[in-house]
Design a protein around this motif. Structure first.
Motif: not given
Length: 400
Positions: A311-335
């Motif tokens: 429950k803690r896993l799906w509660l935390l990570f489900t909300s991170f799937i959709v970004p806060n601001v639609e159409g944002a220029p992007g985010i920094m990742s390993d790739g």
């Protein structure tokens, strides 16, 4: 140190994992949080998941112990000491995960010098500190046999146990930018899941202590706690149903988040929590005959604990799937620069988590060996005789 010396292999394994965790934490301090799988897209990961998990696990012990004094449930007094030890260790581990997630020891000072009174994070730090102090005072006075002090502390311990889980829930429930968290019943959901996971862990620990002959727990007491656990599971399931129904109702804004929970990347955790963590344990524990079988009780308790972790896993990570601001220029990742973020725990994160849990397990074993007196056969017979003669003011949940 009876538990440590009797289980030398387990002690050695836990010690090795503890050292590995310390080494991984030093590596994280040197390299920063960049060595984890977190990014500016998924800013909370395994550490915050375990923080939520262990805050919940600490509930069962303190609530059972304080109920013995507040509600005069005599049979709970027999397990008050291991319950408080378990609660104290779990809340210490929860605090450790918060400090680790800060990314640097020097940032701890900023909590004191620059707190934001309107932030639920600050509220949580204050209430967790208070919770830990109450646990320690409870433990010290129980050890000294000061029943009056224990009775007074219990009056504060019970509401504080509910408050610490409510405030933790408000860290998420008050964030309007996250559809999966923004909910008025987030606090009741956290309290309910904390009750069932904490009670489940306490039942597992009591069974292990009984097998180690360090603490004798009657079958009647285990059955009573298992009945209480079944009640808590039912309440937890009701709150989850209310939340899902609200999200699923036609036209509701949460329909997209619910679809991610039920069929998206976090769906395996969601369905395991529903089926394995709620339905199956409840169907096992709802029958009185099953509650009298220690093996079934422990098995159902393990499923509840695993379900709450999911429950803690799906509660935390489900909300991170959709970004806060639609159409944002992007985010920094390993790739490099990406439109969406993804998260997977790295080796340092896993080692740190295993190290923290190992330190906590060693701490419980050490405290248990020091504070729990092995019951002799005479004491066992005497306690059974007293229980048979004296009336008990307990309620017996789910006696069907």
């Amino acid at each position: 140190m009876e538990l440590l010396t009797k289980n030398k292999l387990l002690t050695a394994v836990l010690a090795v994992l503890s050292v590995a965790g310390i080494g991984a934490y030093i590596f994280q301090l040197a390299g920063g949080l960049a060595v984890t799988g977190m990014s500016n897209g998924v800013s909370w990961g395994l550490y915050i998941t375990m923080f939520m998990f262990f805050v919940g696990l600490s509930a069962g012990g303190l609530i059972v112990a304080s109920s013995a004094s507040v509600f005069h449930i005599k049979r709970f007094k027999a397990v008050a000491m291991p319950a408080i030890i378990l609660s104290t260790v779990c809340i210490c581990l929860a605090g450790m995960f918060v400090l680790i997630d800060l990314g640097g020891i020097q940032r701890i000072w900023r909590i004191v010098t620059g707190p934001n009174p309107t932030s639920p994070l600050v509220w949580d730090i204050c209430v967790i500190t208070l919770y830990l102090v109450i646990n320690v005072l409870y433990l010290v006075n129980m050890r000294r046999g000061n029943d009056h002090a224990v009775s007074v502390i219990s009056r504060f311990a019970l509401p504080c146990a509910i408050l610490v889980h409510s405030v933790t829930a408000w860290i998420f429930g008050l964030q309007i930018a996250k559809e999966g968290w923004y909910s008025a019943i987030m606090a009741p959901i956290f309290v309910a899941s904390a009750m069932d996971s904490g009670l489940a862990l306490l039942l597992c620990v009591l069974a292990a202590l009984k097998k180690a002959r360090l603490l004798e727990t009657s079958r009647e007491l285990m059955a009573s706690l298992a009945g209480l656990l079944a009640t808590c599971i039912a309440v937890d399931a009701f709150f989850i149903f209310c939340e899902v129904l609200t999200m699923a109702y036609p036209g509701a804004a949460g329909a997209e988040t619910l679809a991610l929970m039920t069929s998206g990347p976090t769906s395996p955790f969601f369905w395991f929590e529903i089926v394995g963590g709620l339905v199956v344990p409840f169907l096992v524990l709802v029958f009185a005959k099953n509650r009298e079988r220690t093996g079934l009780v422990v098995g159902a308790s393990v499923l509840v604990i695993a379900g709450v972790l999911c429950k803690r896993l799906w509660l935390l990570f489900t909300s991170f799937i959709v970004p806060n601001v639609e159409g944002a220029p992007g985010i920094m990742s390993d790739g490099g620069w990406a439109l969406l973020g993804s998260y997977a725990p790295t080796v340092p994160e896993v080692l740190i988590v295993l190290g923290v849990v190992s330190v906590g397990t060693l701490g419980f074993m050490a405290l248990g060996s020091k504070l729990l007196v092995p019951a002799t056969e005479t004491e066992r017979v005497s306690s059974r005789a007293v229980a048979a003669v004296e009336p008990d003011s307990d309620f017996e949940p789910l006696t069907a």
